[in-house]
Each structure stands twice: as structure tokens, then as C-alpha cells.
Write an enzyme that holds these catalytic residues in place. Structure first.
Site, PDB file in Angstrom:
ATOM      1  N   GLY A  40       0.758  -1.247   0.000  1.00  0.00           N
ATOM      2  CA  GLY A  40       0.000   0.000   0.000  1.00  0.00           C
ATOM      3  C   GLY A  40       0.790   1.298   0.000  1.00  0.00           C
ATOM      4  O   GLY A  40       0.201   2.365   0.106  1.00  0.00           O
TER       5      GLY A  40
ATOM      6  N   TRP B 157       2.414   2.881  -2.426  1.00  0.00           N
ATOM      7  CA  TRP B 157       2.087   3.765  -3.567  1.00  0.00           C
ATOM      8  C   TRP B 157       0.746   4.437  -3.299  1.00  0.00           C
ATOM      9  O   TRP B 157       0.583   5.626  -3.515  1.00  0.00           O
ATOM     10  CB  TRP B 157       2.027   2.972  -4.895  1.00  0.00           C
TER      11      TRP B 157
ATOM     12  N   ASP C 294      -5.282  -5.656  -5.707  1.00  0.00           N
ATOM     13  CA  ASP C 294      -4.227  -6.650  -5.467  1.00  0.00           C
ATOM     14  C   ASP C 294      -4.885  -7.985  -5.116  1.00  0.00           C
ATOM     15  O   ASP C 294      -6.013  -8.018  -4.622  1.00  0.00           O
ATOM     16  CB  ASP C 294      -3.290  -6.221  -4.326  1.00  0.00           C
TER      17      ASP C 294
ATOM     18  N   ASP D 139      -7.487 -10.865  -8.237  1.00  0.00           N
ATOM     19  CA  ASP D 139      -6.396 -11.131  -9.151  1.00  0.00           C
ATOM     20  C   ASP D 139      -6.678 -10.307 -10.421  1.00  0.00           C
ATOM     21  O   ASP D 139      -7.833 -10.183 -10.833  1.00  0.00           O
ATOM     22  CB  ASP D 139      -6.369 -12.624  -9.505  1.00  0.00           C
TER      23      ASP D 139
ATOM     24  N   ASP E  94       2.687  -1.720 -10.334  1.00  0.00           N
ATOM     25  CA  ASP E  94       3.942  -2.161  -9.712  1.00  0.00           C
ATOM     26  C   ASP E  94       3.867  -3.687  -9.554  1.00  0.00           C
ATOM     27  O   ASP E  94       4.585  -4.268  -8.763  1.00  0.00           O
ATOM     28  CB  ASP E  94       4.062  -1.470  -8.340  1.00  0.00           C
TER      29      ASP E  94
ATOM     30  N   LYS F   9       5.706  -1.303 -14.279  1.00  0.00           N
ATOM     31  CA  LYS F   9       6.995  -1.881 -13.877  1.00  0.00           C
ATOM     32  C   LYS F   9       7.275  -3.079 -14.761  1.00  0.00           C
ATOM     33  O   LYS F   9       6.390  -3.909 -15.002  1.00  0.00           O
ATOM     34  CB  LYS F   9       6.962  -2.328 -12.425  1.00  0.00           C
TER      35      LYS F   9
HETATM   36  C1  LIG Z   1       6.099  -5.015  -5.448  1.00  0.00           C
HETATM   37  S1  LIG Z   1       4.504  -5.354  -4.863  1.00  0.00           S
HETATM   38  C2  LIG Z   1       3.696  -3.801  -4.993  1.00  0.00           C
HETATM   39  C3  LIG Z   1       4.138  -2.802  -3.950  1.00  0.00           C
HETATM   40  C4  LIG Z   1       3.221  -1.594  -3.896  1.00  0.00           C
HETATM   41  N1  LIG Z   1       3.348  -0.773  -5.086  1.00  0.00           N
HETATM   42  C5  LIG Z   1       3.515  -0.719  -2.709  1.00  0.00           C
HETATM   43  O1  LIG Z   1       4.086   0.349  -2.900  1.00  0.00           O
HETATM   44  O2  LIG Z   1       3.180  -1.078  -1.582  1.00  0.00           O
HETATM   45  C6  LIG Z   1       3.809  -6.262  -6.181  1.00  0.00           C
HETATM   46  C7  LIG Z   1       2.360  -6.694  -5.959  1.00  0.00           C
HETATM   47  O3  LIG Z   1       1.837  -7.233  -7.172  1.00  0.00           O
HETATM   48  C8  LIG Z   1       0.809  -8.112  -6.786  1.00  0.00           C
HETATM   49  N2  LIG Z   1       0.440  -9.006  -7.885  1.00  0.00           N
HETATM   50  C9  LIG Z   1       1.232  -9.846  -8.581  1.00  0.00           C
HETATM   51  N3  LIG Z   1       0.509 -10.550  -9.478  1.00  0.00           N
HETATM   52  C10 LIG Z   1      -0.772 -10.129  -9.357  1.00  0.00           C
HETATM   53  C11 LIG Z   1      -1.980 -10.484 -10.022  1.00  0.00           C
HETATM   54  N4  LIG Z   1      -2.022 -11.440 -10.952  1.00  0.00           N
HETATM   55  N5  LIG Z   1      -3.128  -9.849  -9.660  1.00  0.00           N
HETATM   56  C12 LIG Z   1      -3.117  -8.908  -8.673  1.00  0.00           C
HETATM   57  N6  LIG Z   1      -1.990  -8.527  -8.012  1.00  0.00           N
HETATM   58  C13 LIG Z   1      -0.841  -9.138  -8.341  1.00  0.00           C
HETATM   59  C14 LIG Z   1       1.397  -8.881  -5.624  1.00  0.00           C
HETATM   60  O4  LIG Z   1       0.372  -9.441  -4.835  1.00  0.00           O
HETATM   61  C15 LIG Z   1       2.191  -7.774  -4.903  1.00  0.00           C
HETATM   62  O5  LIG Z   1       1.469  -7.280  -3.812  1.00  0.00           O
END
Ligand SMILES: C[S@@+](CC[C@H](N)C(=O)[O-])C[C@H]1O[C@@H](n2cnc3c(N)ncnc32)[C@H](O)[C@@H]1O
Length: 193
Positions: A49, A51, A69, A87, A109, A149
């Protein structure tokens, strides 16, 4: 390099951000003027969270940030924040119950769980970017920006090419606060074609 990571980790803790990733977005925003007072923002892959916390402050009470997420968010949600637990593969961008109106900024991200096999990870990251671009093609304002990203890898050129077909201006960004050894890179698309 560990010192740099520790620096951002400690800074995030002190400033109340859920993760140090906030500083990557801050750096990009300060350089490219992404977020404005009143902006409507969609934040894909928003857990834990940080961002959303940065965006919420920056856009103020007239703005709105919707985060998605597959992991449940545990931070306190301010009035201009909304969280959708899903998802990305299950999101229907045309579902009016999910999103009303269009966004000024769509950022992602999202990162796949790493398998350690470079090509597999690269393809999975590419798929997440494709999903974000698909949502942007439905829900981003014509004058809006998309920030994704990605990772330098076998799919990177494909992704840049895809973005160049959809956006008039495409920039590749490597924030200083992103670890040097990381292959992580951000791509910014402005002005939908
Ligand atoms: C690096 S973290 C994001 C950090 C966030 N921007 C922050 O600042 O707190 C990447 C996120 O992408 C989510 N993610 C990856 N694949 C996903 C998908 N298929 N659907 C939804 N979220 C996904 C993961 O659950 C993870 O929480």
C-alpha cells in the site's frame, strides 16, 4: 548497496509508508509530474500500500485512488482510497460496479512470484503488463498516463513496442531508489493514440 536499501527502509518506517517502494513512485512523479491535485488514479498490484499512501496524499480530497491486489490490504484507508481484492486476471475493466469513470493515471507495480527461471519470470511480468495495458485501453483518459513496472529481459523490447503502438510518448525510467542490481525498470506512456 545494502546501505541505500537500509536508508529507504528506515525512511519509509519513519514517514509511515507501508514499503520503501513509495520513494520510486515519488522520484518518478517529481520528475515527470504524474500526479496532480484531484487526479483519478488506478494502482494495480497495490499491496502493501505504499504507492496508494503516496498517491492519496498527493491527489488530495478531490482525487481518488483505486488499488487492486490479489493480497488483502491491511493499511488504514483514507476517504479518497478504495481497495478491490482481486487477481488482475479476474478484473473486467467494463464492470461499472468496479470502476466508474476514467482515470488520469494507471500505474502498475505488479510483479509475479519469482521462479528463478529468467524467461518464465520475464513472460509472467509481460503478461501482467499486458493486463494493465488492456485495462488502460478501456479506462484511461486520452490525455492520461500509464506507468508500468517491467524487467530487463527477453520480453522487454516486446513491451516497449506494444507501448509505442498505444501511446505517442514512451519513456524508460530507472529510479535511483530502485536497487542498482535489480533488473527492474519502469515504462511511462503518455497520450493515447
Ligand atoms: C512489489 S509489490 C507492490 C508494492 C506496492 N506498489 C507498494 O508500494 O506497496 C507487487 C504486488 O503485485 C501483486 N500481484 C502480482 N501478481 C498479481 C496479479 N495477478 N493480480 C493482482 N496482483 C498481483 C502482488 O500481490 C504484490 O502485492
Amino acid at each position: 548497496m545494502k546501505t541505500v536499501q537500509d536508508h529507504y527502509f528506515n525512511k519509509a518506517k519513519k514517514e509511515g509508508f507501508a514499503a520503501r517502494s513509495a520513494y520510486k513512485l515519488q522520484e518518478i512523479d517529481q520528475k515527470h509530474q504524474l500526479l496532480k491535485n484531484g487526479s483519478q488514479v488506478l494502482d494495480l498490484g497495490c499491496y502493501p500500500g505504499s504507492w496508494m499512501q503516496y498517491i492519496s496524499k498527493k491527489i488530495g480530497s478531490n482525487g481518488r485512488v483505486v488499488g487492486i491486489d490479489r493480497t488483502e490490504l491491511r493499511i488504514a484507508l483514507k476517504e479518497n482510497m478504495r481497495f478491490i481484492h482481486s487477481d488482475i486476471d479476474d478484473v473486467d475493466p467494463d464492470d461499472p460496479g468496479l470502476f466508474a469513470g476514467f482515470f488520469d493515471v494507471i500505474c502498475s507495480d505488479m510483479a509475479p512470484n519469482s521462479t528463478g527461471i529468467k524467461n518464465v519470470d520475464s513472460e509472467r511480468s509481460f503478461h501482467l503488463c499486458q493486463m494493465a495495458l488492456d485495462i488502460a485501453s478501456h479506462k484511461l483518459k486520452k490525455t492520461g498516463s500509464v506507468l508500468l513496472k517491467s524487467f530487463h529481459g527477453s520480453t522487454f523490447d516486446r513491451l516497449v513496442k506494444l507501448m509505442r503502438t498505444d501511446y505517442q510518448q514512451v519513456k524508460i525510467i530507472k529510479p535511483k531508489s530502485s536497487r542498482d542490481e535489480s533488473k527492474e525498470v519502469f515504462i511511462l506512456g503518455n497520450q493515447k493514440r
